[in-house]
Motif scaffolding. Structure first.
Motif, PDB file in Angstrom:
ATOM      1  N   ARG A 284       0.657  -1.026  -0.118  1.00  0.00           N
ATOM      2  CA  ARG A 284      -0.034  -0.125   0.044  1.00  0.00           C
ATOM      3  C   ARG A 284       0.833   1.152  -0.052  1.00  0.00           C
ATOM      4  N   ALA A 285       2.155   1.336   0.310  1.00  0.00           N
ATOM      5  CA  ALA A 285       2.932   2.421   0.594  1.00  0.00           C
ATOM      6  C   ALA A 285       3.491   2.911  -0.620  1.00  0.00           C
ATOM      7  N   ILE A 286       3.279   4.230  -0.752  1.00  0.00           N
ATOM      8  CA  ILE A 286       3.823   5.091  -1.944  1.00  0.00           C
ATOM      9  C   ILE A 286       4.657   6.051  -1.426  1.00  0.00           C
ATOM     10  N   THR A 287       5.916   6.540  -1.714  1.00  0.00           N
ATOM     11  CA  THR A 287       6.910   7.413  -1.266  1.00  0.00           C
ATOM     12  C   THR A 287       7.081   8.111  -2.500  1.00  0.00           C
ATOM     13  N   LEU A 288       6.801   9.508  -2.317  1.00  0.00           N
ATOM     14  CA  LEU A 288       7.118  10.477  -3.401  1.00  0.00           C
ATOM     15  C   LEU A 288       8.236  11.402  -2.783  1.00  0.00           C
ATOM     16  N   LEU A 289       9.015  11.651  -3.419  1.00  0.00           N
ATOM     17  CA  LEU A 289      10.267  12.459  -3.313  1.00  0.00           C
ATOM     18  C   LEU A 289      10.342  13.626  -4.197  1.00  0.00           C
ATOM     19  N   LEU A 290       9.965  14.823  -3.929  1.00  0.00           N
ATOM     20  CA  LEU A 290      10.012  15.976  -4.598  1.00  0.00           C
ATOM     21  C   LEU A 290      11.426  16.643  -4.927  1.00  0.00           C
ATOM     22  N   GLY A 291      11.751  16.607  -6.182  1.00  0.00           N
ATOM     23  CA  GLY A 291      13.216  16.876  -6.436  1.00  0.00           C
ATOM     24  C   GLY A 291      13.445  18.460  -7.401  1.00  0.00           C
ATOM     25  N   GLU A 292      14.192  18.685  -8.011  1.00  0.00           N
ATOM     26  CA  GLU A 292      14.698  19.846  -8.475  1.00  0.00           C
ATOM     27  C   GLU A 292      13.896  20.101  -9.755  1.00  0.00           C
ATOM     28  N   ASP A 293      13.705  21.305 -10.386  1.00  0.00           N
ATOM     29  CA  ASP A 293      13.257  21.521 -11.637  1.00  0.00           C
ATOM     30  C   ASP A 293      12.031  20.938 -11.807  1.00  0.00           C
ATOM     31  N   ASP A 294      11.031  20.861 -10.695  1.00  0.00           N
ATOM     32  CA  ASP A 294       9.876  20.274 -11.030  1.00  0.00           C
ATOM     33  C   ASP A 294       9.694  19.008 -11.108  1.00  0.00           C
ATOM     34  N   LYS A 295      10.799  17.861 -10.792  1.00  0.00           N
ATOM     35  CA  LYS A 295      10.842  16.639 -10.974  1.00  0.00           C
ATOM     36  C   LYS A 295      10.301  16.090  -9.750  1.00  0.00           C
ATOM     37  N   VAL A 296       9.796  14.978  -9.779  1.00  0.00           N
ATOM     38  CA  VAL A 296       9.200  14.031  -8.678  1.00  0.00           C
ATOM     39  C   VAL A 296       9.489  12.710  -8.795  1.00  0.00           C
ATOM     40  N   TYR A 297       9.939  11.948  -7.776  1.00  0.00           N
ATOM     41  CA  TYR A 297      10.546  10.787  -8.065  1.00  0.00           C
ATOM     42  C   TYR A 297       9.476   9.862  -7.012  1.00  0.00           C
ATOM     43  N   TYR A 298       9.502   8.498  -7.385  1.00  0.00           N
ATOM     44  CA  TYR A 298       8.552   7.913  -6.502  1.00  0.00           C
ATOM     45  C   TYR A 298       9.050   6.291  -6.501  1.00  0.00           C
ATOM     46  N   TYR A 299       8.863   5.487  -5.332  1.00  0.00           N
ATOM     47  CA  TYR A 299       9.120   4.412  -5.252  1.00  0.00           C
ATOM     48  C   TYR A 299       7.970   3.475  -4.535  1.00  0.00           C
ATOM     49  N   LEU A 300       7.712   2.273  -4.895  1.00  0.00           N
ATOM     50  CA  LEU A 300       6.390   1.712  -4.275  1.00  0.00           C
ATOM     51  C   LEU A 300       7.000   0.808  -2.977  1.00  0.00           C
ATOM     52  N   GLY A 301       6.112   0.442  -1.923  1.00  0.00           N
ATOM     53  CA  GLY A 301       6.802  -0.199  -0.817  1.00  0.00           C
ATOM     54  C   GLY A 301       7.963   0.156  -0.077  1.00  0.00           C
TER      55      GLY A 301
END
Length: 219
Positions: free
Chosen positions: A75-92
């Motif tokens: 169920r877990a989703i982690t969002l990492l807000l980066g530079e230049d309007d980039k967004v990263y994510y990983y599941l679990g």
């Protein structure tokens, strides 16, 4: 009001044949009253724009730890807000051995929103069905709110952790929170970014070269 004044300096016969001079004076005093009436009219008849605010519930330290330990990895989703309007994510849970476990996306509808909608498809479908019932008059607004709240408590619904880097902006955070509302995500929290999350971003940018001899990847 306009006032015309005649000026005839000639007398008797000497004045005949000479054109009379006229002085026109315009009095703008009534215009002031009219302007005040118009301003008053628009103030009373026009609705002033109200400031819109967003309520953000910041989790306590205990809530963060409880969320990270008790939420199922599926169920877990982690969002990492980066530079230049980039967004990263990983599941679990984070996978330090595989740099491709961290994905990069955008804030566009076919980016982050598509990811969240796919993970929350069951809740979204049920909410849309409930909206149709409200539009058809089958349920009231109060019933819609009550039932939608219960639907969002689905035990299989995703739980999102939002983490911002030093290079991200306040707008990035607002965009991420907007997506929570659009995608009917009821369980989300803004938590501090961990050192491991920053390492994941660097490792992704290096296409895994950073993790070849890293202790974090080996652990």
């Amino acid at each position: 009001m306009a006032e015309i004044q005649e000026n005839n300096s000639g007398k008797g016969k000497e004045g005949k044949g000479k054109q009379k001079k006229m002085t026109i004076r315009v009095d703008f005093t009534p215009m002031v009253d009219m302007n005040m009436l118009l301003i008053t009219f628009f103030m009373l008849c026009t609705s002033l724009s109200k400031p819109q605010t967003m309520e953000i519930s910041m989790p306590t330290k205990d809530t963060q730890e409880d969320m990270q330990t008790k939420v199922a990895a599926s169920r877990a989703i982690t969002l990492l807000l980066g530079e230049d309007d980039k967004v990263y994510y990983y599941l679990g849970e984070p996978n330090y051995q595989d740099y491709t476990s961290l994905k990069e996306t955008t804030y566009t509808p076919d980016g982050l929103r598509a990811v969240l909608l796919a993970r929350n498809a069951n809740v979204v479908a049920r909410i849309n069905e409930l909206k149709k019932k409200k539009l058809d008059g089958e349920i009231t607004e109060e019933e819609f709110k009550t039932q939608s709240t219960e639907i969002k408590k689905d035990e299989n619904a995703p739980v999102v952790s939002i983490k911002g880097t030093d290079e991200s902006t306040y707008k990035n955070l607002i965009d991420a929170l907007d997506e929570m509302q659009i995608c009917n995500i009821s369980r989300y929290a803004i938590v501090p970014i961990a050192e491991g999350d920053l390492w994941l971003i660097k490792n992704l940018k290096s296409a895994g070269d950073l993790g070849k001899n890293s202790e974090m990847a080996q652990n």
